[in-house]
Design an enzyme around this catalytic site. Structure first.
Site: not given
Ligand code: GLA
Length: 351
Positions: A116, A176
């Site tokens: 990520d 997200d």
């Molecule tokens: C980002 C990702 C999410 C999750 C969070 C965890 O926002 O896109 O899917 O993994 O981080 O902190």
């Protein structure tokens, strides 16, 4: 197909939560339906030891034992990191420890890594992304253990054009998801037209994890969500509490006929046929030459919707099966008319 801790548990995830998810998946019909991965998201990391080896935090006392436990259930296990110094939730990232972390994951027996971007934006330029992801992709390869590589950088820099080249097996196409209907519509229906050409066996577009069973989603909304993800040939990563879900929610997650659409061996991502007001029609070609067709009603109750066989590329006459009702509807000539519930879907197999 699997489960990921983030959507519901976020930083409340722990060894016990992960084991409970594995217990449930192995025994509630999900494993039999094809779910295979138990994925830990952010918030598992502790400090590095004197040699720089990453450790689990106090909620994850023994990563190898946890991985052994998940494997003992006949499932695979996933982990999460960032190319930056910190993860999105502020835990230790893999910056300058990429090879070492890949070796730790492999030594613990992990089968999947979600990587990520997060704080990488503080140390790299956005145009560095392909090289930075390739660095971890190569490090995973070098371990000799097959590890699924999930790219999470929210779809920037047209990741679908380079994700597979850097070793990615899936890549997020958006920001997200959250556990409400508007978010599901925004992410699911906003897949850029043409994106489907970048998906295929081994390298998939990822419109983010499922929210089925989370928030206040109704049965129709859960079905709409699961149907759209299946037409998109999306990774199906449940994000709810597997140990405490209603039979209704489980029924959505393990509907074998809908899963068969998602997992169809041709591996072609469906595309939008047309959209008119709240009605959205999607079609996915299947390996045997038949088609899956989703007729969505994103809004309030509507008049019946008619689809023409010629627009979905089937012959004059077709046999139709309803994949949520589990019912053969019969033979139809030229067209088919459906009553689509508000915030819902009619998902059809057209043969
Ligand atoms: C980002 C990702 C999410 C999750 C969070 C965890 O926002 O896109 O899917 O993994 O981080 O902190």
């Amino acid at each position: 197909m699997g489960w990921n801790s983030w959507n519901l548990f976020a930083c409340q995830v722990s060894d016990a939560v992960v084991r409970a998810a594995a217990d449930s998946m192995a025994s509630n019909g999900m494993k039999d339906a094809g779910y295979a991965f138990i994925n830990i998201d952010d918030c598992w990391q502790g400090k590095r030891d004197a040699q720089g080896n990453i450790q689990g935090n106090e909620k994850f006392p023994n990563m190898k034992a946890l991985s052994d436990y998940v494997h003992s259930k006949g499932l695979q296990i996933g982990i999460y990191s960032s190319p930056g110094p910190k993860t999105c939730a502020g835990y230790e990232g893999s910056y300058q420890h990429e090879e070492q972390d890949a070796r730790s994951y492999a030594a613990w027996g992990f089968d999947y890594l979600k990587y990520d971007w997060c704080s990488a934006s503080e140390v790299y330029k956005s145009s560095d992304m392909p090289a930075i992801y390739k660095k971890m992709g190569d490090a995973l390869q070098a371990t000799g253990r097959p590890i699924v590589f999930s790219l999470c950088q929210y779809g920037v820099n047209s990741v679908w054009t380079w994700g597979a080249r850097v070793g990615g097996n899936l890549w997020r196409t958006s920001g997200d998801i959250s556990a409400n209907y508007e978010s599901i519509l925004a992410l699911g229906f906003a897949q850029n037209p043409g994106l489907e050409r970048y998906a295929g066996p081994g390298h998939w577009n990822d419109p983010d994890m499922l929210e089925v069973g989370n928030g206040k989603l109704t049965l129709n909304e859960n079905r709409l969500h699961f149907s759209l993800w299946s037409l998109l040939a999306a990774p199906l990563l449940a994000g709810n509490d597997l140990a405490h879900m209603s039979p209704e929610v489980l029924g959505v997650l393990i509907n074998p006929e809908v899963i068969a659409i998602d997992q169809d061996p041709l591996g072609v991502q469906g595309h939008r046929l047309w959209e008119e007001g709240p009605i959205d029609v999607w079609v996915k070609p299947l390996a045997d030459g038949s088609k899956a067709v989703g007729i969505f009603n994103k809004g309030d109750p509507q008049d019946p919707v008619t689809i023409q066989f010629r627009e979905i590329g089937v012959g004059k006459s077709a046999r139709i099966r309803d994949l949520w009702e589990h019912k053969d509807l019969g033979h139809f000539e030229g067209s088919f008319t459906a009553n689509v519930p508000a915030h819902g879907v009619v998902l059809l197999h057209v043969l």
